[in-house]
Design an enzyme around this catalytic site. Structure first.
Site, PDB file in Angstrom:
ATOM      1  N   GLU A  27       0.851  -1.187   0.000  1.00 40.37           N
ATOM      2  CA  GLU A  27       0.000   0.000   0.000  1.00 40.37           C
ATOM      3  C   GLU A  27       0.888   1.239   0.000  1.00 40.37           C
ATOM      4  O   GLU A  27       1.979   1.231   0.583  1.00 40.37           O
ATOM      5  CB  GLU A  27      -0.902  -0.010   1.250  1.00 40.37           C
ATOM      6  CG  GLU A  27      -1.785   1.234   1.344  1.00 40.37           C
ATOM      7  CD  GLU A  27      -2.892   1.131   2.393  1.00 40.37           C
ATOM      8  OE1 GLU A  27      -2.958   0.100   3.104  1.00 40.37           O
ATOM      9  OE2 GLU A  27      -3.683   2.095   2.483  1.00 40.37           O
ATOM     10  N   ASN A  72      -6.694   1.533   2.613  1.00 35.52           N
ATOM     11  CA  ASN A  72      -7.431   2.784   2.792  1.00 35.52           C
ATOM     12  C   ASN A  72      -6.974   3.845   1.792  1.00 35.52           C
ATOM     13  O   ASN A  72      -7.761   4.695   1.366  1.00 35.52           O
ATOM     14  CB  ASN A  72      -7.235   3.306   4.221  1.00 35.52           C
ATOM     15  CG  ASN A  72      -7.831   2.370   5.257  1.00 35.52           C
ATOM     16  OD1 ASN A  72      -8.692   1.541   4.950  1.00 35.52           O
ATOM     17  ND2 ASN A  72      -7.380   2.481   6.500  1.00 35.52           N
ATOM     18  N   GLU A 173     -12.564  -2.129   2.047  1.00 36.14           N
ATOM     19  CA  GLU A 173     -13.209  -1.943   3.359  1.00 36.14           C
ATOM     20  C   GLU A 173     -14.306  -0.878   3.323  1.00 36.14           C
ATOM     21  O   GLU A 173     -14.313   0.046   4.136  1.00 36.14           O
ATOM     22  CB  GLU A 173     -12.156  -1.594   4.426  1.00 36.14           C
ATOM     23  CG  GLU A 173     -11.208  -2.737   4.685  1.00 36.14           C
ATOM     24  CD  GLU A 173     -10.301  -2.555   5.905  1.00 36.14           C
ATOM     25  OE1 GLU A 173     -10.222  -1.436   6.442  1.00 36.14           O
ATOM     26  OE2 GLU A 173      -9.678  -3.558   6.315  1.00 36.14           O
ATOM     27  N   TYR A 244      -6.935  -8.753  11.698  1.00 36.71           N
ATOM     28  CA  TYR A 244      -5.649  -8.473  12.355  1.00 36.71           C
ATOM     29  C   TYR A 244      -5.774  -8.908  13.807  1.00 36.71           C
ATOM     30  O   TYR A 244      -6.827  -8.746  14.424  1.00 36.71           O
ATOM     31  CB  TYR A 244      -5.333  -6.976  12.292  1.00 36.71           C
ATOM     32  CG  TYR A 244      -5.062  -6.482  10.882  1.00 36.71           C
ATOM     33  CD1 TYR A 244      -3.828  -6.702  10.281  1.00 36.71           C
ATOM     34  CD2 TYR A 244      -6.040  -5.800  10.157  1.00 36.71           C
ATOM     35  CE1 TYR A 244      -3.565  -6.249   8.990  1.00 36.71           C
ATOM     36  CE2 TYR A 244      -5.784  -5.349   8.866  1.00 36.71           C
ATOM     37  CZ  TYR A 244      -4.546  -5.571   8.292  1.00 36.71           C
ATOM     38  OH  TYR A 244      -4.282  -5.134   7.006  1.00 36.71           O
ATOM     39  N   GLU A 292      -6.374  -9.235   3.563  1.00 39.11           N
ATOM     40  CA  GLU A 292      -5.576  -8.557   4.594  1.00 39.11           C
ATOM     41  C   GLU A 292      -5.605  -9.439   5.831  1.00 39.11           C
ATOM     42  O   GLU A 292      -6.674  -9.675   6.394  1.00 39.11           O
ATOM     43  CB  GLU A 292      -6.118  -7.167   4.939  1.00 39.11           C
ATOM     44  CG  GLU A 292      -5.862  -6.144   3.854  1.00 39.11           C
ATOM     45  CD  GLU A 292      -6.200  -4.717   4.273  1.00 39.11           C
ATOM     46  OE1 GLU A 292      -6.039  -4.365   5.463  1.00 39.11           O
ATOM     47  OE2 GLU A 292      -6.646  -3.964   3.392  1.00 39.11           O
ATOM     48  N   GLN A 353       1.446  -6.202   5.640  1.00 41.21           N
ATOM     49  CA  GLN A 353       1.798  -5.840   4.288  1.00 41.21           C
ATOM     50  C   GLN A 353       3.171  -6.432   3.994  1.00 41.21           C
ATOM     51  O   GLN A 353       3.598  -7.321   4.727  1.00 41.21           O
ATOM     52  CB  GLN A 353       1.757  -4.332   4.152  1.00 41.21           C
ATOM     53  CG  GLN A 353       0.331  -3.784   4.424  1.00 41.21           C
ATOM     54  CD  GLN A 353       0.119  -2.335   4.033  1.00 41.21           C
ATOM     55  OE1 GLN A 353       0.981  -1.679   3.491  1.00 41.21           O
ATOM     56  NE2 GLN A 353      -1.067  -1.816   4.339  1.00 41.21           N
TER      57      GLN A 353
HETATM   58  O1  AHR Z   1      -3.135  -2.656   6.269  1.00 46.34           O
HETATM   59  C1  AHR Z   1      -3.403  -1.471   6.936  1.00 46.34           C
HETATM   60  C2  AHR Z   1      -4.834  -0.994   6.743  1.00 46.34           C
HETATM   61  O2  AHR Z   1      -5.690  -1.885   7.389  1.00 46.34           O
HETATM   62  C3  AHR Z   1      -5.358  -0.960   5.331  1.00 46.34           C
HETATM   63  O3  AHR Z   1      -5.044   0.225   4.661  1.00 46.34           O
HETATM   64  C4  AHR Z   1      -6.832  -1.063   5.531  1.00 46.34           C
HETATM   65  O4  AHR Z   1      -7.483  -1.667   4.435  1.00 46.34           O
HETATM   66  C5  AHR Z   1      -6.991  -1.837   6.813  1.00 46.34           C
HETATM   67  O5  AHR Z   1      -7.860  -1.237   7.686  1.00 46.34           O
END
Ligand code: AHR
Length: 503
Positions: A27, A72, A173, A244, A292, A353
């Site tokens: 990103e 994002n 998202e 996450y 993600e 990432q």
């Molecule tokens: O990976 C970090 C952020 O986490 C990304 O930009 C977003 O898609 C998610 O909330």
């Protein structure tokens, strides 16, 4: 000592392991691109400004697809700002991360970098501040050979061949209130369906990912997937999942069981997708793009890193630069086990990432690059997990975690390649205080021998690789492994991840 028994039988498979399970994500965020993969003044930089030392680690990591350019970020991105002569590209505000985007790296540079890594581009279009037309424009630029304004623009920019991008994310998202252009499931479902239909009219071969929930904790989780798929079921191939995990309040037992949550998340989304399919009387199945996933100490971002000052819009600030420990890597290894266990329906995934930003690879500007602890389980799983995921039978001792209740101490999965006869077994020991001995029945595989074993463990479960000590944590062969008469025995240290390759 806790015990576990595992039985493998190559006749019982979950599904073929799709290489796209080992994808990652770049990103335009913090130092992922600038001072990460791209640093023209670095001593290892190639003619395009990409760091060779980072490229080598990306190749070693074994990433298949790379999702780009957000996240994002994409929901405010104007892709055409970042093509053409670099000195004519405008700098823009990046509202998602409160930064300045120079647009020095864009689609053409990134596609060129992917050729060097051998990975496949997975491109996200902006459905936040933009819509159908801009999605069509970028698709024309990437996939049409020549003879139109945008395909000819690509050629004029030095790229005569179309990129042939197959995987496309329809926004990012869109359920999240933080997202630029955030909308209701109904509104998003409509725009996603229109965009998908239009994109397929231009290139019927594209594979499309519609946004699922940004986490299973969202209040709209479940109903979001249901409504969005009611609008898009026949238009898309995948629905996304994002998750996450972090260790909260010193609750290591629950953190180590994060994969229990991932298992449940995947199974819930599959059930929701299949129920919409049944309601629509469709023969089609929607698969999951888990695009993600990772360990992310998100509370650190909100409490320490977040930039809000109107006078400060830095270029490539240090954001989300989590430093990962052994326990974090064990959880990452376990999340990979969860993805493999669901290989029939999870056919694409992206570790979020790739470099510097919640990443397995770190860099210093003008300096070193090194492997975080999380690099190891990813690289080994990507290399060894080939063929089909097996439906293993696991019996294990259990413990009680505060968040997920009773969970098994050992978690495991195996893969088997019928063509080569190669088998790989991946295991975690979640026990915090004792090694666990696992007895594995491999008799159904025929005569096999051990080719390699790797265990990630440390007396200090919070040990990390840092710029000052880049090789503090590494993989070690597991010397306890024995095999005799169809039975393999291995001892897994407390809080550990292990891979075994058999031939
Ligand atoms: O990976 C970090 C952020 O986490 C990304 O930009 C977003 O898609 C998610 O909330």
């Amino acid at each position: 000592m806790p015990q576990a028994q595992l039985t493998l039988d190559p006749h019982f498979t979950v599904g073929v392991v799709n290489r796209r399970l080992f994808g990652s994500f770049v990103e335009h965020l913090g130092r992922c691109v600038y001072d990460g993969i791209y640093e023209p003044t670095h001593s290892t930089a190639d003619a395009q400004g990409f760091r060779e030392d980072v490229l080598e680690l990306v190749r070693e990591l074994g990433v298949s697809t790379i999702r780009y350019p957000g996240g994002n970020f994409v929901s405010g991105f104007r892709w055409e700002d970042a093509i053409g002569p670099k000195d004519e590209r405008p700098a823009r505000l990046d509202l998602a991360w409160h930064s300045t985007e120079s647009n020095e790296v864009g689609l053409d540079e990134f596609a060129g970098w992917l050729d060097k890594t051998g990975s496949e581009l997975m491109y996200a279009v902006n459905l936040g501040t933009r819509g159908v037309q801009e999605a069509l424009d970028v698709l024309e630029y990437t996939n049409i050979r020549s003879g139109t304004r945008l395909s000819d623009a690509r050629i004029a920019n030095g790229h005569p061949e179309p990129y042939g991008v197959k995987m496309w994310c329809l926004g990012n998202e869109m359920d999240g209130p933080w997202q630029l252009g955030h909308r209701s499931a109904d509104d998003y479902g409509k725009i996603a369906s229109q965009t998908a239909k239009a994109m397929r009219q231009l290139d019927p071969s594209v594979e499309l990912v519609v946004c699922g929930s940004s986490s299973a904790q969202m209040l709209t989780f479940g109903s979001w997937e249901h409504t969005v798929l009611e609008h898009t079921y026949e238009d898309v191939d995948f629905i996304s999942c994002h998750a996450y995990y972090e260790e909260l309040d010193g609750d290591t037992g629950s953190f180590l069981a994060s994969a229990v949550n991932m298992d449940h998340f995947i199974e819930s989304v599959v059930a929701t997708a299949d129920s919409v399919g049944a309601e629509l009387k469709s023969k089609k199945k929607i698969n999951i793009s888990f695009d993600e996933w990772n360990v992310w100490y998100i509370s650190r971002y909100h409490n320490v890193d977040k930039i809000t000052d109107l006078e400060s819009w830095p270029v490539a600030p240090r954001l989300l630069e989590d430093s990962y420990s052994v326990v974090d890597a064990v959880v990452v290894g376990n999340l990979l086990i969860s993805l493999l266990k669901h290989a029939d329906r999870v056919t694409s995934a992206s570790l979020a990432q790739l470099v510097n930003v919640i990443a397995p690879i770190m860099t210093e500007p003008g300096g070193a690059t090194w492997r975080q602890t999380t690099f190891f389980p990813f690289a080994v799983t990507s290399r060894l997990a080939v063929g089909s995921a097996l439906e293993v039978k696991l019996e294990s001792d259990t413990y009680v975690s505060a968040t997920y209740g009773e969970v098994s101490t050992v978690d495991a999965v195996a893969t088997h390649d019928a063509e080569t006869g190669k088998t790989a077994i991946f295991l975690v020991n979640r026990s915090q205080d004792a090694p666990t001995t696992v007895t594995i029945d491999v008799s159904h595989l025929g005569p096999v021998s051990i080719v390699e074993t790797h265990t990630l463990a440390d007396d200090d479960i919070y040990a990390k690789n840092t710029v000052a000590d880049q090789e503090r944590v590494a993989l070690h062969p597991n010397e306890t492994t024995t095999i005799s008469e169809g039975s393999l025995t291995i001892t897994l240290p407390a809080v550990s991840w292990t891979a075994i390759a058999l031939a």
